[in-house]
Structure formats: structure tokens, C-alpha cells
Design a protein around this motif. Structure first.
Motif, PDB file in Angstrom:
ATOM      1  N   LEU A 120       4.473  -9.958  -8.114  1.00 30.32           N
ATOM      2  CA  LEU A 120       3.218  -9.439  -7.822  1.00 30.32           C
ATOM      3  C   LEU A 120       3.141  -8.675  -6.577  1.00 30.32           C
ATOM      4  O   LEU A 120       3.027  -7.356  -6.647  1.00 30.32           O
ATOM      5  N   PRO A 121       3.526  -9.079  -5.623  1.00 31.46           N
ATOM      6  CA  PRO A 121       3.689  -8.467  -4.359  1.00 31.46           C
ATOM      7  C   PRO A 121       4.659  -7.332  -4.197  1.00 31.46           C
ATOM      8  O   PRO A 121       4.704  -6.670  -3.280  1.00 31.46           O
ATOM      9  N   ALA A 153       5.552  -5.622  -6.773  1.00 33.14           N
ATOM     10  CA  ALA A 153       5.110  -4.207  -7.572  1.00 33.14           C
ATOM     11  C   ALA A 153       3.933  -3.918  -7.095  1.00 33.14           C
ATOM     12  O   ALA A 153       3.820  -2.450  -6.755  1.00 33.14           O
ATOM     13  N   TRP A 154       3.086  -4.592  -6.229  1.00 34.68           N
ATOM     14  CA  TRP A 154       1.850  -4.132  -5.775  1.00 34.68           C
ATOM     15  C   TRP A 154       1.893  -4.896  -4.193  1.00 34.68           C
ATOM     16  O   TRP A 154       1.094  -5.898  -4.229  1.00 34.68           O
ATOM     17  N   PRO A 155       2.579  -4.161  -3.277  1.00 36.06           N
ATOM     18  CA  PRO A 155       2.393  -4.853  -1.899  1.00 36.06           C
ATOM     19  C   PRO A 155       1.128  -4.984  -1.279  1.00 36.06           C
ATOM     20  O   PRO A 155      -0.198  -4.521  -1.684  1.00 36.06           O
ATOM     21  N   PHE A 157      -0.454  -7.860  -2.581  1.00 38.96           N
ATOM     22  CA  PHE A 157      -1.347  -8.385  -3.880  1.00 38.96           C
ATOM     23  C   PHE A 157      -1.864  -9.781  -3.466  1.00 38.96           C
ATOM     24  O   PHE A 157      -1.087 -10.590  -2.775  1.00 38.96           O
ATOM     25  N   TRP A 164      -1.234 -14.075  -4.708  1.00 37.64           N
ATOM     26  CA  TRP A 164      -0.119 -14.443  -5.669  1.00 37.64           C
ATOM     27  C   TRP A 164       0.558 -15.567  -5.248  1.00 37.64           C
ATOM     28  O   TRP A 164       0.948 -16.559  -6.333  1.00 37.64           O
TER      29      TRP A 164
END
Lengths: 175, 162
Positions: B117-118, B120-122, B124, B127
């Protein structure tokens, strides 16, 4: 034709297939990031590179990777092929051909690193070919497993080139 | 596999001791896996962030993350297949069996995939907590499946044969 006895095992087989797909996907990413998909990168990985200050792989380092894979890869292939053969009652020749390619690619993939490092660096493309072959055939096996556990569309029978005919009894025990 | 697809009482009865020994080792594996993560600091959000959070510019995340998922998926896959298949021949309801295997699989997938998740989306949020929670659920569910299998495998066979 899928063996009806597989239906009871759908949940664990589906879980296993999902996890094997994840193993293969992460394996591909690790191969791309650590080794690379062209002969030059493969040679540099095993023989070292002055440009990147990478030392050549030691025998101990190669064994550290090869030994766990010598257990894990055959176990994974054995179980996956066993499940496909059981589910479909596979025809002997196509099954044996695809299984032979899979086993061959696995063996070459594990052994090629040693050959590149200690015998002949010109075998680097073979390492890439073996890895790609293993990934491609494993994808085929996983699709067959998925076909075995997914509910069929109405009016469709589950059959394919690797499968036996609807009239023939399951022949999974031969494998 | 034969004793699973053709579970005659006599065969199941013979299979019981090795199955129970295997299940005991499976339980040990699960406990050891949790202890290993704890020892590496992977059961706290701070520890997880230190090990698996991508550095700036690391587009695909750290190699350690991919290696951990590679090994973790292998372990989960074999545990789910073996314990789930043994559960099929145990005298438990299909609902309980599917609930255990389904929940364990879902939790295992969240455990393995949450650290992406982090990537793909720093930045996030949450997580690490999600991963720790999913790991706890996966371990608890798999241990429950092992316990149920251990307690019920071959029970009807033994009753039938006195």
C-alpha cells in the motif's frame, strides 16, 4: 471433464493456487530486479562487474539460494501437477510434455547459475530462457487449476487439450 | 491424496497418527513464524516501517519486501492446502470448514499485500497496523483449523471400528 471429487477440495486448492500465483509473481519481480532479463546482466550478476563494484558470486552464496529452491521448487511442481492430473484425468502425452518442459526449466534454472559462474558464461541466455519457460508453464498449470475449481458456466463442460474425454475415466492415478 | 478422496474408515484410522504428528509440526511452524516476526520487530508498526517501508525514490519498494512475500506465500499456500484438505475428511460442517479456510486465506493475502500500500500510495496511513492485524487473524485462524483437524480427524472412523 473435471473429476467431481475435486469439488470438496475447491477452497484449499483455490487458496493454494492464489498463493502459488503470488510466489511466481514475486519471483519474476525478484529475478528482474536482482538479475535482469538479458544475457549481459545475468553475466554481471554471476561474474561480478567492475562498473558496479559487484564481486563475483561465491560457491557458498550460490548454494545459499540453490538449496532452499531445490526443496521448494520440486515440492511446488509435484503438488501442482498432482492436483491438475487428479482434477482432469489428464491425457498422458500432452500432460507429460508440458510437465517435462516445466521440470526441465526448473532444473536448468537452478543449475544454470553454477554453470555460468564456473563453466561457461555463454550460458547466460539459457538462465533467462529457463526462468521464462518455468513462469509460462506454471501460468498454464495455474490456469488449469483455476478452471478445475471455478464453477463452470451454464451448459459448458470443463475440457481442454490436456484433459481426457468426458467418456474416459479419470486417469490421474497414472501420474 | 488417495485417503483424502476415498476416505474409508479403516484407511482414515491408519492415517490418523501421522496426520496428528504433521499437525503438531504445523502448529509449531505457526508459533515459530510469529516468534520470528516478533524477534525481527515486525509485530510493531515502527519495526515494520523500518524493515519494509520504501525509501524515497524506491519505486517498487525494498527487495526485502518482495523476498518476504515470496517466502510467505509459499508457506501460506502449503499450509492452506494441507490443513484445508485434511479438514475436508473431518466430521465438521462445510460452513465451518469454508469459514476457516476462507478467513485464513483472506487474512493471509492482506498480510502479504498490505506492505505494498505505501509503495503504491506513499504515506498510506495504517498499513502497518493492517498487516499486523491480518497476520494475527491468519495465525489464529490457521491454528484453529489445525486444532479442529487434530481433534476430529478420524473420529468417526474410530467410533465405527470400536
Amino acid at each position: 471433464m473435471v473429476d467431481p471429487r475435486v469439488a470438496r477440495f475447491s477452497a484449499p486448492i483455490a487458496a493454494f493456487s492464489a498463493m502459488v500465483a503470488l510466489v511466481m509473481t514475486t519471483g519474476a519481480v525478484l529475478f528482474a530486479r536482482k538479475i535482469g532479463f538479458d544475457g549481459g546482466h545475468v553475466k554481471a550478476f554471476y561474474l561480478g562487474s567492475e562498473a558496479t563494484f559487484a564481486p563475483p558470486r561465491s560457491l557458498a552464496g550460490l548454494l545459499e539460494v540453490a538449496v532452499p529452491h531445490l526443496l521448494a521448487v520440486p515440492l511446488l511442481l509435484f503438488v501442482t501437477l498432482h492436483l491438475v492430473a487428479f482434477a482432469f484425468g489428464a491425457r498422458r502425452r500432452p500432460f507429460a510434455l508440458l510437465a517435462g518442459i516445466t521440470w526441465g526449466c526448473a532444473a536448468v534454472g537452478i543449475g544454470a547459475g553454477f554453470l555460468i559462474r564456473f563453466a561457461w558464461p555463454g550460458l547466460a541466455p539459457l538462465k533467462v530462457a529457463a526462468f521464462v519457460g518455468l513462469q509460462a508453464t506454471m501460468l498454464a498449470w495455474l490456469l488449469l487449476l483455476a478452471a478445475a475449481v471455478l464453477p463452470p458456466a451454464r451448459g459448458e463442460s470443463r475440457s481442454g487439450d490436456l484433459t481426457g474425454s468426458g467418456a474416459a475415466p479419470p486417469r490421474a492415478a497414472r501420474y | 491424496m488417495r485417503f483424502l478422496v476415498q476416505p474409508s474408515p479403516a484407511v482414515i484410522d491408519r492415517a490418523r497418527p501421522p496426520v496428528r504428528a504433521f499437525l503438531a509440526f504445523s502448529a509449531l511452524l505457526l508459533v515459530g513464524w510469529a516468534a520470528s516476526r516478533a524477534a525481527h520487530g515486525a509485530l510493531t508498526p515502527e519495526g515494520l516501517a523500518r524493515i519494509l517501508e520504501p525509501s524515497p525514490g524506491e519505486r517498487l519498494g525494498p527487495l526485502a519486501l518482495w523476498e518476504e512475500v515470496h517466502q510467505g506465500a509459499f508457506l501460506y499456500g502449503f499450509l492452506l492446502l494441507t490443513v484445508g484438505s485434511l479438514l475436508v475428511v473431518c466430521p465438521v460442517t462445510a460452513r465451518l470448514r469454508n469459514a476457516l479456510v476462507g478467513l485464513a486465506t483472506a487474512a493471509a493475502l492482506v498480510d502479504l499485500l498490505a506492505p505494498f500500500l505505501p509503495v503504491a500510495w506513499p504515506g498510506f496511513p495504517g498499513w502497518a497496523e493492517l498487516r499486523i492485524g491480518a497476520f494475527a487473524v491468519a495465525m489464529a485462524t490457521l491454528l484453529a483449523a489445525v486444532a479442529v483437524t487434530w481433534a476430529t480427524f478420524g473420529r468417526e472412523a474410530r467410533r465405527t471400528h470400536g
